[in-house]
Design an enzyme around this catalytic site. Structure first.
Site, PDB file in Angstrom:
ATOM      1  N   ASN A  46       0.839  -1.206   0.000  1.00  0.00           N
ATOM      2  CA  ASN A  46       0.000   0.000   0.000  1.00  0.00           C
ATOM      3  C   ASN A  46       0.869   1.249   0.000  1.00  0.00           C
ATOM      4  O   ASN A  46       1.967   1.276   0.568  1.00  0.00           O
ATOM      5  CB  ASN A  46      -0.978   0.000   1.178  1.00  0.00           C
ATOM      6  CG  ASN A  46      -0.328  -0.109   2.540  1.00  0.00           C
ATOM      7  OD1 ASN A  46       0.717  -0.730   2.690  1.00  0.00           O
ATOM      8  ND2 ASN A  46      -0.945   0.486   3.539  1.00  0.00           N
ATOM      9  N   VAL A  47       0.367   2.277  -0.669  1.00  0.00           N
ATOM     10  CA  VAL A  47       1.066   3.560  -0.773  1.00  0.00           C
ATOM     11  C   VAL A  47       0.071   4.647  -0.383  1.00  0.00           C
ATOM     12  O   VAL A  47      -0.854   4.958  -1.150  1.00  0.00           O
ATOM     13  CB  VAL A  47       1.605   3.793  -2.198  1.00  0.00           C
ATOM     14  CG1 VAL A  47       2.334   5.134  -2.278  1.00  0.00           C
ATOM     15  CG2 VAL A  47       2.536   2.656  -2.623  1.00  0.00           C
ATOM     16  N   GLU A  48       0.221   5.156   0.818  1.00  0.00           N
ATOM     17  CA  GLU A  48      -0.736   6.155   1.307  1.00  0.00           C
ATOM     18  C   GLU A  48      -0.401   7.541   0.768  1.00  0.00           C
ATOM     19  O   GLU A  48       0.701   7.787   0.256  1.00  0.00           O
ATOM     20  CB  GLU A  48      -0.759   6.139   2.837  1.00  0.00           C
ATOM     21  CG  GLU A  48      -1.278   4.805   3.337  1.00  0.00           C
ATOM     22  CD  GLU A  48      -1.528   4.755   4.826  1.00  0.00           C
ATOM     23  OE1 GLU A  48      -1.100   5.671   5.557  1.00  0.00           O
ATOM     24  OE2 GLU A  48      -2.168   3.772   5.258  1.00  0.00           O
ATOM     25  N   CYS A  57      -4.206   0.931  -2.496  1.00  0.00           N
ATOM     26  CA  CYS A  57      -4.156  -0.331  -1.757  1.00  0.00           C
ATOM     27  C   CYS A  57      -3.135  -1.276  -2.406  1.00  0.00           C
ATOM     28  O   CYS A  57      -2.844  -1.185  -3.600  1.00  0.00           O
ATOM     29  CB  CYS A  57      -5.519  -1.003  -1.748  1.00  0.00           C
ATOM     30  SG  CYS A  57      -6.708  -0.278  -0.606  1.00  0.00           S
ATOM     31  N   GLU A  59      -3.461  -4.337  -3.202  1.00  0.00           N
ATOM     32  CA  GLU A  59      -4.050  -5.183  -4.245  1.00  0.00           C
ATOM     33  C   GLU A  59      -4.070  -4.462  -5.597  1.00  0.00           C
ATOM     34  O   GLU A  59      -3.946  -5.092  -6.655  1.00  0.00           O
ATOM     35  CB  GLU A  59      -5.484  -5.591  -3.876  1.00  0.00           C
ATOM     36  CG  GLU A  59      -5.590  -6.447  -2.634  1.00  0.00           C
ATOM     37  CD  GLU A  59      -5.822  -5.620  -1.377  1.00  0.00           C
ATOM     38  OE1 GLU A  59      -5.182  -4.561  -1.209  1.00  0.00           O
ATOM     39  OE2 GLU A  59      -6.652  -6.050  -0.548  1.00  0.00           O
ATOM     40  N   CYS A  90     -10.308  -4.953   0.954  1.00  0.00           N
ATOM     41  CA  CYS A  90     -11.383  -3.977   1.169  1.00  0.00           C
ATOM     42  C   CYS A  90     -12.404  -4.087   0.033  1.00  0.00           C
ATOM     43  O   CYS A  90     -12.178  -4.749  -0.989  1.00  0.00           O
ATOM     44  CB  CYS A  90     -10.815  -2.565   1.272  1.00  0.00           C
ATOM     45  SG  CYS A  90     -10.305  -1.856  -0.304  1.00  0.00           S
TER      46      CYS A  90
END
Ligand code: THU
Length: 137
Positions: A46-48, A57, A59, A90
């Site tokens: 994940n890369v916020e 996300c 995925e 999610c």
């Protein structure tokens, strides 16, 4: 060509890539690893984003890598948190995965449990069949 999933290897690949997560806002590191229909393993984290809603996300990274490498679909997927334990995809990712793996995509449920299918996690999906059947021509 499709290969049988090595769940131990997929979980390990997901756990390894979770170390690269950029998760300063939630603090939840996520790694995902997928087996493609042409036998490749692709993994992403994940890369916020400071704007929160633009967060990527893990995925989604897997789907992008699978397509970028020329694969037609994913056949198996493991998602783990930074602690190495399985994490449920999610809702948005379930929809994204549906177009890139279909209802038969196997999702890891952790060691000691049989994998579930994406169809189990996202029943009655909006999918490309419905899109093609219902759009205005
Ligand atoms: N996250 C994923 O990467 N995949 C999921 O399926 C669930 C949520 C990430 C997004 C965000 O960086 C963090 O987990 C907390 O929601």
């Amino acid at each position: 060509m499709s290969a049988a999933a090595d769940w131990v290897a997929l979980r390990a690949a997901a756990a390894a890539v979770s170390a690269h997560a950029h998760a300063p806002w939630s603090g939840l590191r996520v790694g995902a690893a997928g087996l493609t229909d042409d036998g490749r393993v692709v993994a992403a984290c994940n890369v916020e984003n400071a704007s929160y809603g633009l967060t990527l996300c893990a995925e989604c990274g897997v789907v992008s890598m699978a397509r970028a490498g020329g694969s037609g679909a994913l056949v198996a997927l493991a998602v783990v948190a930074g602690d190495g334990q399985p994490l449920a995809p999610c809702g948005r990712c379930r929809q994204v995965l549906m177009d890139n793996g279909g209802p038969g995509l196997l999702i890891d449920a952790g060691a000691g449990a049989p994998p579930v299918t994406l169809g189990d996690l996202l029943p009655s999906p909006f999918d490309t069949d419905e899109l093609l059947a219902r759009r205005r021509s």
